[in-house]
Write a protein that holds these residues in place. Structure first.
Motif, PDB file in Angstrom:
ATOM      1  N   VAL A  24       0.473  -1.325  -0.008  1.00 13.51           N
ATOM      2  CA  VAL A  24       0.068   0.065  -0.120  1.00 13.51           C
ATOM      3  C   VAL A  24       1.173   1.172   0.008  1.00 13.51           C
ATOM      4  N   ASN A  25       0.225   2.218  -0.520  1.00 16.22           N
ATOM      5  CA  ASN A  25       0.998   3.740  -0.519  1.00 16.22           C
ATOM      6  C   ASN A  25       0.323   4.451  -0.784  1.00 16.22           C
ATOM      7  N   ILE A  26       1.372   5.705  -0.292  1.00 15.52           N
ATOM      8  CA  ILE A  26       0.396   6.726  -0.203  1.00 15.52           C
ATOM      9  C   ILE A  26      -0.561   7.457  -0.843  1.00 15.52           C
ATOM     10  N   GLY A  27      -1.431   7.685  -0.453  1.00 14.13           N
ATOM     11  CA  GLY A  27      -3.158   8.331  -1.721  1.00 14.13           C
ATOM     12  C   GLY A  27      -4.270   7.370  -1.969  1.00 14.13           C
ATOM     13  N   ASP A  28      -3.053   6.229  -2.132  1.00 13.14           N
ATOM     14  CA  ASP A  28      -4.605   4.851  -2.315  1.00 13.14           C
ATOM     15  C   ASP A  28      -6.154   4.953  -1.086  1.00 13.14           C
ATOM     16  N   THR A  29      -6.222   4.786  -2.326  1.00 11.13           N
ATOM     17  CA  THR A  29      -7.595   4.481  -1.244  1.00 11.13           C
ATOM     18  C   THR A  29      -8.428   2.714  -0.612  1.00 11.13           C
ATOM     19  N   VAL A  30      -8.292   2.637   0.422  1.00  7.44           N
ATOM     20  CA  VAL A  30      -8.362   1.319   1.196  1.00  7.44           C
ATOM     21  C   VAL A  30      -9.094   0.834   1.877  1.00  7.44           C
ATOM     22  N   LYS A  31      -9.890   0.050   1.347  1.00  9.10           N
ATOM     23  CA  LYS A  31     -10.764  -1.299   2.336  1.00  9.10           C
ATOM     24  C   LYS A  31      -9.536  -2.059   3.477  1.00  9.10           C
ATOM     25  N   ILE A  32      -9.694  -1.834   4.751  1.00  8.36           N
ATOM     26  CA  ILE A  32      -8.882  -2.629   6.229  1.00  8.36           C
ATOM     27  C   ILE A  32     -10.080  -2.810   6.446  1.00  8.36           C
ATOM     28  N   GLY A  33      -9.793  -4.627   6.781  1.00  8.68           N
ATOM     29  CA  GLY A  33     -10.570  -5.300   7.513  1.00  8.68           C
ATOM     30  C   GLY A  33     -10.370  -5.677   9.426  1.00  8.68           C
ATOM     31  N   VAL A  34     -10.705  -4.741   9.807  1.00  8.99           N
ATOM     32  CA  VAL A  34     -10.253  -5.384  11.360  1.00  8.99           C
ATOM     33  C   VAL A  34     -11.697  -6.000  12.048  1.00  8.99           C
ATOM     34  N   GLN A  48     -12.912   2.088   5.494  1.00 11.93           N
ATOM     35  CA  GLN A  48     -12.114   3.027   4.352  1.00 11.93           C
ATOM     36  C   GLN A  48     -12.258   4.178   3.469  1.00 11.93           C
ATOM     37  N   GLY A  49     -10.714   5.084   3.607  1.00 11.74           N
ATOM     38  CA  GLY A  49     -10.357   5.840   3.697  1.00 11.74           C
ATOM     39  C   GLY A  49      -9.512   5.899   2.772  1.00 11.74           C
ATOM     40  N   THR A  50      -8.305   7.161   2.833  1.00 12.74           N
ATOM     41  CA  THR A  50      -7.672   7.775   1.910  1.00 12.74           C
ATOM     42  C   THR A  50      -6.145   7.446   3.056  1.00 12.74           C
ATOM     43  N   ILE A  51      -5.013   6.842   2.512  1.00 10.70           N
ATOM     44  CA  ILE A  51      -3.750   6.621   2.996  1.00 10.70           C
ATOM     45  C   ILE A  51      -2.887   8.198   2.953  1.00 10.70           C
ATOM     46  N   ILE A  52      -2.648   8.808   3.957  1.00 12.10           N
ATOM     47  CA  ILE A  52      -2.725  10.159   3.816  1.00 12.10           C
ATOM     48  C   ILE A  52      -0.814  10.292   4.795  1.00 12.10           C
ATOM     49  N   ARG A  53      -0.502   9.077   5.517  1.00 13.67           N
ATOM     50  CA  ARG A  53       0.681   8.942   5.663  1.00 13.67           C
ATOM     51  C   ARG A  53       0.962   7.676   6.541  1.00 13.67           C
ATOM     52  N   ARG A  54       2.127   7.090   5.763  1.00 13.36           N
ATOM     53  CA  ARG A  54       2.827   5.815   6.435  1.00 13.36           C
ATOM     54  C   ARG A  54       4.258   6.305   6.822  1.00 13.36           C
ATOM     55  N   VAL A  65      -5.272   6.768   8.303  1.00 14.69           N
ATOM     56  CA  VAL A  65      -5.887   6.411   6.882  1.00 14.69           C
ATOM     57  C   VAL A  65      -7.660   7.507   7.544  1.00 14.69           C
ATOM     58  N   ARG A  66      -7.056   8.495   6.096  1.00 15.59           N
ATOM     59  CA  ARG A  66      -8.243   9.535   6.576  1.00 15.59           C
ATOM     60  C   ARG A  66      -9.895   8.874   6.261  1.00 15.59           C
ATOM     61  N   ARG A  67     -11.055   9.775   6.819  1.00 16.96           N
ATOM     62  CA  ARG A  67     -12.210   9.982   5.828  1.00 16.96           C
ATOM     63  C   ARG A  67     -12.912  10.525   5.891  1.00 16.96           C
ATOM     64  N   ILE A  68     -13.779  10.784   5.549  1.00 20.59           N
ATOM     65  CA  ILE A  68     -15.549  11.552   5.941  1.00 20.59           C
ATOM     66  C   ILE A  68     -16.404  11.078   6.388  1.00 20.59           C
ATOM     67  N   ILE A  88      -6.061  -5.615   2.893  1.00 15.81           N
ATOM     68  CA  ILE A  88      -5.760  -4.778   3.340  1.00 15.81           C
ATOM     69  C   ILE A  88      -5.856  -4.483   2.122  1.00 15.81           C
ATOM     70  N   GLU A  89      -7.320  -3.867   1.158  1.00 13.55           N
ATOM     71  CA  GLU A  89      -7.820  -4.044  -0.232  1.00 13.55           C
ATOM     72  C   GLU A  89      -7.776  -2.570  -0.277  1.00 13.55           C
ATOM     73  N   VAL A  90      -6.835  -2.884  -1.839  1.00 11.52           N
ATOM     74  CA  VAL A  90      -6.834  -1.220  -2.052  1.00 11.52           C
ATOM     75  C   VAL A  90      -7.796  -1.250  -3.318  1.00 11.52           C
ATOM     76  N   LEU A  91      -8.420   0.116  -2.811  1.00 16.41           N
ATOM     77  CA  LEU A  91     -10.018   0.058  -3.703  1.00 16.41           C
ATOM     78  C   LEU A  91      -9.116   0.887  -5.060  1.00 16.41           C
ATOM     79  N   ALA A  92      -8.438   2.378  -5.345  1.00 19.68           N
ATOM     80  CA  ALA A  92      -8.523   2.761  -6.515  1.00 19.68           C
ATOM     81  C   ALA A  92      -6.825   3.730  -5.379  1.00 19.68           C
ATOM     82  N   GLN A  93      -6.021   3.851  -6.829  1.00 20.23           N
ATOM     83  CA  GLN A  93      -4.505   4.475  -6.349  1.00 20.23           C
ATOM     84  C   GLN A  93      -4.802   5.897  -6.453  1.00 20.23           C
ATOM     85  N   GLY A  94      -4.267   6.706  -5.613  1.00 19.34           N
ATOM     86  CA  GLY A  94      -3.861   7.874  -6.407  1.00 19.34           C
ATOM     87  C   GLY A  94      -2.893   8.782  -6.628  1.00 19.34           C
TER      88      GLY A  94
END
Length: 118
Positions: A24-34, A48-54, A65-68, A88-94
């Motif tokens: 996973v990379n910064i900017g990716d939209t991910v769905k994390i199963g906890v 589900q949210g966007t990775i803003i820092r690693r 991970v940040r979400r609204i 951790i499922e990557v939905l979109a790469q930013g």
């Protein structure tokens, strides 16, 4: 002291890096199963949210991970190699040009979107 910790962590980290969690990379939209325990039952809750820092620190690596949710920004820090993280499922790469996306905290709506990486 640090040499001893690295000596123990290195074989474990090599075994865990084969999973998709390290991809996973910064900017990716991910769905994390906890995995969540409620009494004697366990269930998987998705976040589900966007990775803003690693933060890369061996077995102690984390992602933020940040979400609204209902107009309020929510950030959650996940230990990357925790056994509580089921998937951790990557939905979109930013497409990003920064290592930390703290500027997204001040953006709302369409302004907070990232371009798709092709």
């Amino acid at each position: 002291m640090n040499k001893w910790i690295q000596k123990i962590e290195t074989p474990q980290l090599e075994k865990l890096k084969s999973e998709e969690k390290s991809s996973v990379n910064i900017g990716d939209t991910v769905k994390i199963g906890v995995q969540i325990r409620e009494g004697d039952r366990t269930r998987v809750q998705n976040y589900q949210g966007t990775i803003i820092r690693r933060h890369n620190n061996g077995l102690k690596s984390t992602i933020t991970v940040r979400r609204i949710f209902q107009g309020v920004g929510i950030e959650r820090i996940f230990p990357l190699y925790s056994p509580a993280i089921v998937k951790i499922e990557v939905l979109a790469q930013g497409k990003v040009r920064r290592a930390k996306l703290n500027y997204l905290r001040n953006k709302k709506g369409k302004a907070a979107r990232l371009k798709a990486r092709s």
